[in-house]
Design a protein around this motif. Structure first.
Motif, PDB file in Angstrom:
ATOM      1  N   ASP A 133       0.704  -1.220  -0.036  1.00  0.00           N
ATOM      2  CA  ASP A 133       0.151   0.075  -0.036  1.00  0.00           C
ATOM      3  C   ASP A 133       0.778   1.133  -0.016  1.00  0.00           C
ATOM      4  O   ASP A 133       0.592   2.407  -0.480  1.00  0.00           O
ATOM      5  CB  ASP A 133      -0.774  -0.144   1.000  1.00  0.00           C
ATOM      6  CG  ASP A 133      -2.006  -1.211   1.156  1.00  0.00           C
ATOM      7  OD1 ASP A 133      -2.644  -1.406   2.117  1.00  0.00           O
ATOM      8  OD2 ASP A 133      -2.157  -1.677  -0.116  1.00  0.00           O
ATOM      9  N   GLN A 134       2.020   1.194   0.704  1.00  0.00           N
ATOM     10  CA  GLN A 134       3.001   2.273   0.589  1.00  0.00           C
ATOM     11  C   GLN A 134       3.145   2.683  -0.944  1.00  0.00           C
ATOM     12  O   GLN A 134       3.650   3.611  -1.231  1.00  0.00           O
ATOM     13  CB  GLN A 134       4.139   2.168   1.662  1.00  0.00           C
ATOM     14  CG  GLN A 134       3.975   2.347   2.964  1.00  0.00           C
ATOM     15  CD  GLN A 134       5.108   2.362   3.826  1.00  0.00           C
ATOM     16  OE1 GLN A 134       5.893   1.545   3.563  1.00  0.00           O
ATOM     17  NE2 GLN A 134       5.207   3.315   4.790  1.00  0.00           N
ATOM     18  N   VAL A 135       3.855   1.413  -1.472  1.00  0.00           N
ATOM     19  CA  VAL A 135       4.350   1.531  -2.935  1.00  0.00           C
ATOM     20  C   VAL A 135       3.360   2.164  -3.799  1.00  0.00           C
ATOM     21  O   VAL A 135       3.390   3.087  -4.539  1.00  0.00           O
ATOM     22  CB  VAL A 135       4.834   0.192  -3.440  1.00  0.00           C
ATOM     23  CG1 VAL A 135       5.093   0.230  -4.671  1.00  0.00           C
ATOM     24  CG2 VAL A 135       6.080  -0.443  -2.550  1.00  0.00           C
ATOM     25  N   ILE A 136       2.143   1.607  -3.781  1.00  0.00           N
ATOM     26  CA  ILE A 136       0.879   1.996  -4.576  1.00  0.00           C
ATOM     27  C   ILE A 136       0.564   3.801  -4.320  1.00  0.00           C
ATOM     28  O   ILE A 136       0.149   4.462  -5.153  1.00  0.00           O
ATOM     29  CB  ILE A 136      -0.373   1.014  -4.245  1.00  0.00           C
ATOM     30  CG1 ILE A 136      -0.173  -0.184  -4.865  1.00  0.00           C
ATOM     31  CG2 ILE A 136      -1.595   1.818  -4.902  1.00  0.00           C
ATOM     32  CD1 ILE A 136      -1.042  -1.480  -4.609  1.00  0.00           C
ATOM     33  N   SER A 137       0.720   4.080  -2.940  1.00  0.00           N
ATOM     34  CA  SER A 137       0.298   5.271  -2.701  1.00  0.00           C
ATOM     35  C   SER A 137       1.193   6.519  -3.296  1.00  0.00           C
ATOM     36  O   SER A 137       0.794   7.540  -3.424  1.00  0.00           O
ATOM     37  CB  SER A 137      -0.035   5.422  -1.187  1.00  0.00           C
ATOM     38  OG  SER A 137       1.452   5.475  -0.569  1.00  0.00           O
ATOM     39  N   THR A 138       2.313   5.901  -3.878  1.00  0.00           N
ATOM     40  CA  THR A 138       3.455   7.093  -4.271  1.00  0.00           C
ATOM     41  C   THR A 138       3.061   6.916  -5.844  1.00  0.00           C
ATOM     42  O   THR A 138       3.748   7.900  -6.362  1.00  0.00           O
ATOM     43  CB  THR A 138       4.553   6.525  -4.018  1.00  0.00           C
ATOM     44  OG1 THR A 138       4.970   5.227  -4.704  1.00  0.00           O
ATOM     45  CG2 THR A 138       4.909   6.274  -2.581  1.00  0.00           C
ATOM     46  N   LEU A 139       2.063   6.384  -6.116  1.00  0.00           N
ATOM     47  CA  LEU A 139       1.961   6.219  -7.897  1.00  0.00           C
ATOM     48  C   LEU A 139       0.493   6.553  -8.127  1.00  0.00           C
ATOM     49  O   LEU A 139      -0.371   6.704  -7.263  1.00  0.00           O
ATOM     50  CB  LEU A 139       1.908   4.916  -8.304  1.00  0.00           C
ATOM     51  CG  LEU A 139       3.196   4.090  -8.029  1.00  0.00           C
ATOM     52  CD1 LEU A 139       3.309   2.577  -8.488  1.00  0.00           C
ATOM     53  CD2 LEU A 139       4.557   4.640  -8.655  1.00  0.00           C
ATOM     54  N   ASP A 140       0.645   7.135  -9.594  1.00  0.00           N
ATOM     55  CA  ASP A 140      -0.773   7.760 -10.045  1.00  0.00           C
ATOM     56  C   ASP A 140      -1.540   6.302 -10.414  1.00  0.00           C
ATOM     57  O   ASP A 140      -1.273   5.999 -11.604  1.00  0.00           O
ATOM     58  CB  ASP A 140      -0.701   8.576 -11.050  1.00  0.00           C
ATOM     59  CG  ASP A 140      -2.174   9.140 -11.498  1.00  0.00           C
ATOM     60  OD1 ASP A 140      -2.244   9.600 -12.775  1.00  0.00           O
ATOM     61  OD2 ASP A 140      -3.043   8.764 -11.174  1.00  0.00           O
ATOM     62  N   ASN A 141      -2.226   5.599  -9.485  1.00  0.00           N
ATOM     63  CA  ASN A 141      -2.659   4.285  -9.687  1.00  0.00           C
ATOM     64  C   ASN A 141      -4.213   4.360  -9.986  1.00  0.00           C
ATOM     65  O   ASN A 141      -4.894   3.486  -9.309  1.00  0.00           O
ATOM     66  CB  ASN A 141      -2.473   3.519  -8.582  1.00  0.00           C
ATOM     67  CG  ASN A 141      -2.139   2.328  -8.727  1.00  0.00           C
ATOM     68  OD1 ASN A 141      -1.402   1.881  -9.706  1.00  0.00           O
ATOM     69  ND2 ASN A 141      -2.639   1.212  -7.927  1.00  0.00           N
ATOM     70  N   LYS A 142      -4.454   5.117 -11.043  1.00  0.00           N
ATOM     71  CA  LYS A 142      -5.991   5.055 -11.674  1.00  0.00           C
ATOM     72  C   LYS A 142      -6.418   3.702 -12.007  1.00  0.00           C
ATOM     73  O   LYS A 142      -5.615   2.910 -12.654  1.00  0.00           O
ATOM     74  CB  LYS A 142      -5.728   6.046 -12.832  1.00  0.00           C
ATOM     75  CG  LYS A 142      -7.204   6.502 -12.981  1.00  0.00           C
ATOM     76  CD  LYS A 142      -7.622   7.572 -12.238  1.00  0.00           C
ATOM     77  CE  LYS A 142      -9.069   8.483 -12.533  1.00  0.00           C
ATOM     78  NZ  LYS A 142      -9.521   9.527 -11.464  1.00  0.00           N
ATOM     79  N   ILE A 143      -7.601   3.410 -11.861  1.00  0.00           N
ATOM     80  CA  ILE A 143      -8.255   2.294 -11.915  1.00  0.00           C
ATOM     81  C   ILE A 143      -8.540   2.191 -13.536  1.00  0.00           C
ATOM     82  O   ILE A 143      -8.976   2.912 -14.065  1.00  0.00           O
ATOM     83  CB  ILE A 143      -9.296   2.076 -11.243  1.00  0.00           C
ATOM     84  CG1 ILE A 143      -9.871   0.327 -11.313  1.00  0.00           C
ATOM     85  CG2 ILE A 143     -10.736   2.845 -11.609  1.00  0.00           C
ATOM     86  CD1 ILE A 143     -10.770  -0.074 -10.127  1.00  0.00           C
ATOM     87  N   PRO A 144      -7.935   0.938 -13.930  1.00  0.00           N
ATOM     88  CA  PRO A 144      -8.030   0.621 -15.434  1.00  0.00           C
ATOM     89  C   PRO A 144      -9.741   0.616 -15.807  1.00  0.00           C
ATOM     90  O   PRO A 144     -10.347   0.204 -14.915  1.00  0.00           O
ATOM     91  CB  PRO A 144      -7.620  -0.600 -15.742  1.00  0.00           C
ATOM     92  CG  PRO A 144      -6.510  -0.996 -14.684  1.00  0.00           C
ATOM     93  CD  PRO A 144      -7.162  -0.445 -13.414  1.00  0.00           C
ATOM     94  N   LYS A 145      -9.735   0.833 -17.029  1.00  0.00           N
ATOM     95  CA  LYS A 145     -11.242   0.980 -17.806  1.00  0.00           C
ATOM     96  C   LYS A 145     -11.426  -0.584 -18.223  1.00  0.00           C
ATOM     97  O   LYS A 145     -10.726  -1.016 -18.913  1.00  0.00           O
ATOM     98  CB  LYS A 145     -11.262   1.679 -18.831  1.00  0.00           C
ATOM     99  CG  LYS A 145     -11.420   3.220 -18.724  1.00  0.00           C
ATOM    100  CD  LYS A 145     -11.513   4.283 -19.738  1.00  0.00           C
ATOM    101  CE  LYS A 145     -11.534   5.556 -19.478  1.00  0.00           C
ATOM    102  NZ  LYS A 145     -12.587   5.967 -18.431  1.00  0.00           N
ATOM    103  N   VAL A 146     -12.623  -0.961 -17.732  1.00  0.00           N
ATOM    104  CA  VAL A 146     -13.042  -2.539 -18.124  1.00  0.00           C
ATOM    105  C   VAL A 146     -14.611  -2.327 -18.160  1.00  0.00           C
ATOM    106  O   VAL A 146     -15.203  -1.342 -17.758  1.00  0.00           O
ATOM    107  CB  VAL A 146     -12.773  -3.346 -16.979  1.00  0.00           C
ATOM    108  CG1 VAL A 146     -11.486  -3.641 -16.715  1.00  0.00           C
ATOM    109  CG2 VAL A 146     -13.308  -2.929 -15.608  1.00  0.00           C
ATOM    110  N   LYS A 147     -15.271  -3.242 -19.155  1.00  0.00           N
ATOM    111  CA  LYS A 147     -16.435  -3.322 -19.359  1.00  0.00           C
ATOM    112  C   LYS A 147     -17.114  -4.535 -18.511  1.00  0.00           C
ATOM    113  O   LYS A 147     -16.962  -5.553 -18.389  1.00  0.00           O
ATOM    114  CB  LYS A 147     -16.656  -3.478 -20.670  1.00  0.00           C
ATOM    115  CG  LYS A 147     -18.387  -3.853 -21.209  1.00  0.00           C
ATOM    116  CD  LYS A 147     -18.341  -4.298 -22.745  1.00  0.00           C
ATOM    117  CE  LYS A 147     -19.572  -4.272 -23.256  1.00  0.00           C
ATOM    118  NZ  LYS A 147     -19.893  -4.706 -24.448  1.00  0.00           N
ATOM    119  N   LEU A 148     -18.261  -3.840 -17.648  1.00  0.00           N
ATOM    120  CA  LEU A 148     -18.865  -4.687 -16.752  1.00  0.00           C
ATOM    121  C   LEU A 148     -20.361  -4.631 -16.966  1.00  0.00           C
ATOM    122  O   LEU A 148     -20.932  -3.701 -17.351  1.00  0.00           O
ATOM    123  CB  LEU A 148     -18.566  -4.216 -15.095  1.00  0.00           C
ATOM    124  CG  LEU A 148     -17.114  -4.276 -14.680  1.00  0.00           C
ATOM    125  CD1 LEU A 148     -16.985  -3.497 -13.282  1.00  0.00           C
ATOM    126  CD2 LEU A 148     -16.474  -5.585 -14.751  1.00  0.00           C
TER     127      LEU A 148
END
Length: 198
Positions: free
Chosen positions: A61-76
């Protein structure tokens, strides 16, 4: 990945969990980000000791919080045929469950622990609970939603699209997305574990 494969030869569970935790952290020094993340997520799925699991989740979570970790687009696709994307829930924290109708642990989680989870967070207007089924069998999916009273937003996605975008290598898998649409936990706690933490 060679280091990860060595873990299968370690008989002592505690030592294996320590080893998996160590190589997962070191992976971010030795591999590119995507490969390191895959090592970490596979290790999290294998680790049994709750302290090592908590340590590794915290590191991730520390690693992820340093990134622009925008959720990918998917079709649901919802049960009534409506199309969704995770961006449909922007402005809310999203608790995602990836599951399948053939997954016994998934169904056990829905049956035994999800009712209490839903009751605990029923009045939380800032939370969206999204259940993503990775099966193609629509009829069985609908029957199990009714049988287990699976509440929240029930949608279907394809394993072929979901797996590489969210590192879903095993199910059930849980994920938390923040209000800005960024993934904060790729491999979050189950509803049972969240209830125990609260």
């Amino acid at each position: 990945w060679i280091d990860y494969r060595k873990s299968s030869k370690i008989a002592d569970e505690f030592i294996r969990d320590w080893y998996l935790t160590s190589i997962s952290i070191d992976a971010f020094k030795n591999y590119d980000f995507t490969e390191a993340q895959n090592v970490l997520e596979k290790s999290l799925a294998d680790i049994k000791d709750p302290q090592f699991k908590r340590l590794l989740r915290g590191f991730r979570d520390q690693v992820i919080s340093t990134l622009d970790n925008k959720i990918p687009k998917v079709k649901l696709i919802s049960i009534d045929g409506k199309e969704y994307g995770f961006d449909s829930f922007e402005g809310k924290v999203i608790y995602v469950t990836f599951w399948a109708t053939s997954c016994a642990p998934c169904l056990k989680e829905f049956e035994l622990h999800r009712p209490a989870f839903n009751a605990r967070f029923a009045n939380d207007s800032d939370l969206a609970v999204v259940n993503v089924c990775l099966d193609a069998d629509i009829s069985t999916w609908r029957k199990l939603i009714d049988k287990y009273g699976i509440s929240g937003v029930n949608v279907r996605g394809t394993y072929e699209e979901i797996s590489p975008k969210f590192q879903v290598h095993s199910i059930p898998r849980y994920m938390i997305v923040d209000k800005k649409g960024k993934i904060r936990e790729y491999s979050a706690a189950s509803s049972k574990d969240l209830l125990n933490d609260n």
